[in-house]
Design a protein around this motif. Sequence first.
Motif, PDB file in Angstrom:
ATOM      1  N   UNK A 279       0.847  -1.391  -0.085  1.00 36.94           N
ATOM      2  CA  UNK A 279       0.128   0.059   0.081  1.00 36.94           C
ATOM      3  C   UNK A 279       0.754   1.158  -0.092  1.00 36.94           C
ATOM      4  N   UNK A 280       1.994   1.190   0.430  1.00 41.89           N
ATOM      5  CA  UNK A 280       3.043   2.225   0.337  1.00 41.89           C
ATOM      6  C   UNK A 280       3.755   2.428  -0.885  1.00 41.89           C
ATOM      7  N   UNK A 281       3.451   1.596  -1.863  1.00 42.56           N
ATOM      8  CA  UNK A 281       4.092   1.517  -3.234  1.00 42.56           C
ATOM      9  C   UNK A 281       5.354   0.660  -3.246  1.00 42.56           C
ATOM     10  N   UNK A 282       5.409  -0.546  -2.308  1.00 43.54           N
ATOM     11  CA  UNK A 282       6.687  -1.399  -2.413  1.00 43.54           C
ATOM     12  C   UNK A 282       6.089  -2.639  -3.435  1.00 43.54           C
ATOM     13  N   UNK A 283       7.123  -3.213  -3.491  1.00 46.87           N
ATOM     14  CA  UNK A 283       6.886  -4.594  -4.305  1.00 46.87           C
ATOM     15  C   UNK A 283       7.042  -5.811  -3.711  1.00 46.87           C
ATOM     16  N   UNK A 284       6.163  -6.833  -4.042  1.00 44.24           N
ATOM     17  CA  UNK A 284       6.133  -8.108  -3.218  1.00 44.24           C
ATOM     18  C   UNK A 284       7.253  -8.823  -3.119  1.00 44.24           C
ATOM     19  N   UNK A 285       8.270  -8.757  -4.174  1.00 42.52           N
ATOM     20  CA  UNK A 285       9.234  -9.544  -4.258  1.00 42.52           C
ATOM     21  C   UNK A 285      10.602  -8.955  -3.230  1.00 42.52           C
ATOM     22  N   UNK A 286      10.261  -7.703  -2.824  1.00 42.67           N
ATOM     23  CA  UNK A 286      11.392  -6.990  -1.796  1.00 42.67           C
ATOM     24  C   UNK A 286      11.320  -7.858  -0.475  1.00 42.67           C
ATOM     25  N   UNK A 287      10.097  -8.275  -0.392  1.00 40.91           N
ATOM     26  CA  UNK A 287       9.986  -9.090   0.870  1.00 40.91           C
ATOM     27  C   UNK A 287      10.008 -10.510   0.630  1.00 40.91           C
ATOM     28  N   UNK A 288       9.289 -11.189  -0.227  1.00 42.39           N
ATOM     29  CA  UNK A 288       9.478 -12.485  -0.591  1.00 42.39           C
ATOM     30  C   UNK A 288      10.542 -12.981  -0.857  1.00 42.39           C
ATOM     31  N   UNK A 289      11.811 -12.365  -1.354  1.00 43.32           N
ATOM     32  CA  UNK A 289      12.974 -12.976  -1.542  1.00 43.32           C
ATOM     33  C   UNK A 289      13.443 -13.539  -0.335  1.00 43.32           C
ATOM     34  N   UNK A 290      13.165 -12.871   0.983  1.00 45.09           N
ATOM     35  CA  UNK A 290      13.888 -13.533   2.025  1.00 45.09           C
ATOM     36  C   UNK A 290      13.084 -14.490   2.783  1.00 45.09           C
ATOM     37  N   UNK A 291      11.905 -14.895   2.222  1.00 39.89           N
ATOM     38  CA  UNK A 291      11.191 -16.015   2.687  1.00 39.89           C
ATOM     39  C   UNK A 291      11.423 -17.268   1.875  1.00 39.89           C
ATOM     40  N   UNK A 292      12.261 -17.263   0.711  1.00 35.30           N
ATOM     41  CA  UNK A 292      12.329 -18.555   0.172  1.00 35.30           C
ATOM     42  C   UNK A 292      12.777 -19.782   0.966  1.00 35.30           C
ATOM     43  N   UNK A 293      13.663 -19.618   2.004  1.00 28.64           N
ATOM     44  CA  UNK A 293      14.191 -20.720   2.560  1.00 28.64           C
ATOM     45  C   UNK A 293      13.472 -21.148   3.974  1.00 28.64           C
ATOM     46  N   UNK A 294      12.438 -20.619   4.183  1.00 30.65           N
ATOM     47  CA  UNK A 294      11.485 -20.911   5.228  1.00 30.65           C
ATOM     48  C   UNK A 294      11.403 -22.360   5.374  1.00 30.65           C
ATOM     49  N   UNK A 295      11.048 -22.944   4.346  1.00 33.03           N
ATOM     50  CA  UNK A 295      10.340 -24.250   4.526  1.00 33.03           C
ATOM     51  C   UNK A 295      11.702 -25.415   4.015  1.00 33.03           C
ATOM     52  N   UNK A 296      12.916 -24.781   3.941  1.00 32.37           N
ATOM     53  CA  UNK A 296      14.035 -25.747   3.468  1.00 32.37           C
ATOM     54  C   UNK A 296      14.088 -27.007   4.361  1.00 32.37           C
TER      55      UNK A 296
END
Length: 337
Positions: A279-296
């Motif tokens: 909502x503040x103009x950010x992009x989803x991948x700016x956050x989700x790139x840090x979440x890729x290893x959560x279920x390693x």
Amino acid sequence: MKQGIRSTTDASRLSVAPMMDWTDRHCRYLHRLLSRHVLLYTEMVTAPALVRGGALHLLEHNQEERPVALQLGGSDPKELAQAARLGAAAGYAEINLNCGCPSDRVQSGTFGAILMRDPGLVAQCVTEMREAVDLDVTVKCRIGVDDQDPEEVLPEFLSRIVAAGCERVQIHARKAWLQGLSPKENRDIPPLDYDLVQRMKGLFPNLHISINGGITHLDQAVSLLDAGLDGVMVGRAAYHQPADILCAADRRIFGTKGPDSTAEGAVRAMLPYIEGHLSNGGRLNQITRHMLGLFAGRPGARSWRRTLSEGATQPGVGPELVERALSDIEAAARVTA
């Protein structure tokens, strides 16, 4: 000793290392959902960028991330003192001086690991920063650089910064080779010397020493603490397998009661944060790139990574992508149950 410093020292029993391009505010928010107590570090922020460049946006963070330590890069004592003041005003709990990064860009600025060659200058930096802020000023270093003998260099380095008032240090238990190895190779090729770091604890019993380098699982962190070190700093493993390192950390490292956190719970807790960022103009991948290893290492992990990697850069995509990927993980878990 002030309460803020005491609590930060307690939190440093386990910390997530400062990692360029990785430990930004979105990454730290995720890590805080996994552990309430671990000490988090910013990416390195250069003192010239703050003081001369006015890049105060580099200090932005969410209060929910705290306790967070600000790592500074620089070698000018006065400029570092000014940068430390800015960090204190922004609400950071600790100011950390980078004396361990071996990249060419950092060397050209005369800071990072190259400062291992000039402990007197590092001591001056610590003195000025401590006089400037009412926070703990700490140093992250290597055991030496290039052809230095760590057995000689590290005790001298530590004695100088201790005399300047540094009470906590994080030691990456490898040399850094300033010529001939890339930053990535410097994280793997020079051999680890945990024994040397443990001997430093014997030489400097009042210095709070955290060990860094090659720590890949929580059992290893527990063993190093049991061996007498004051803290353990985990780098890449905490980024690539954050749930493995952080979900049980509050119980196993800090002795708290209650159930461990879960990767699934962290994902659900991230959804409002994601909505706010978008909502503040950010992009989803700016956050989700840090979440890729959560279920390693878990069933469905490959699908989770693929869904986020391929989908998060698409226009108009939102938290529903993350919810869909989480549903796939939960479905895979039911199949294998």
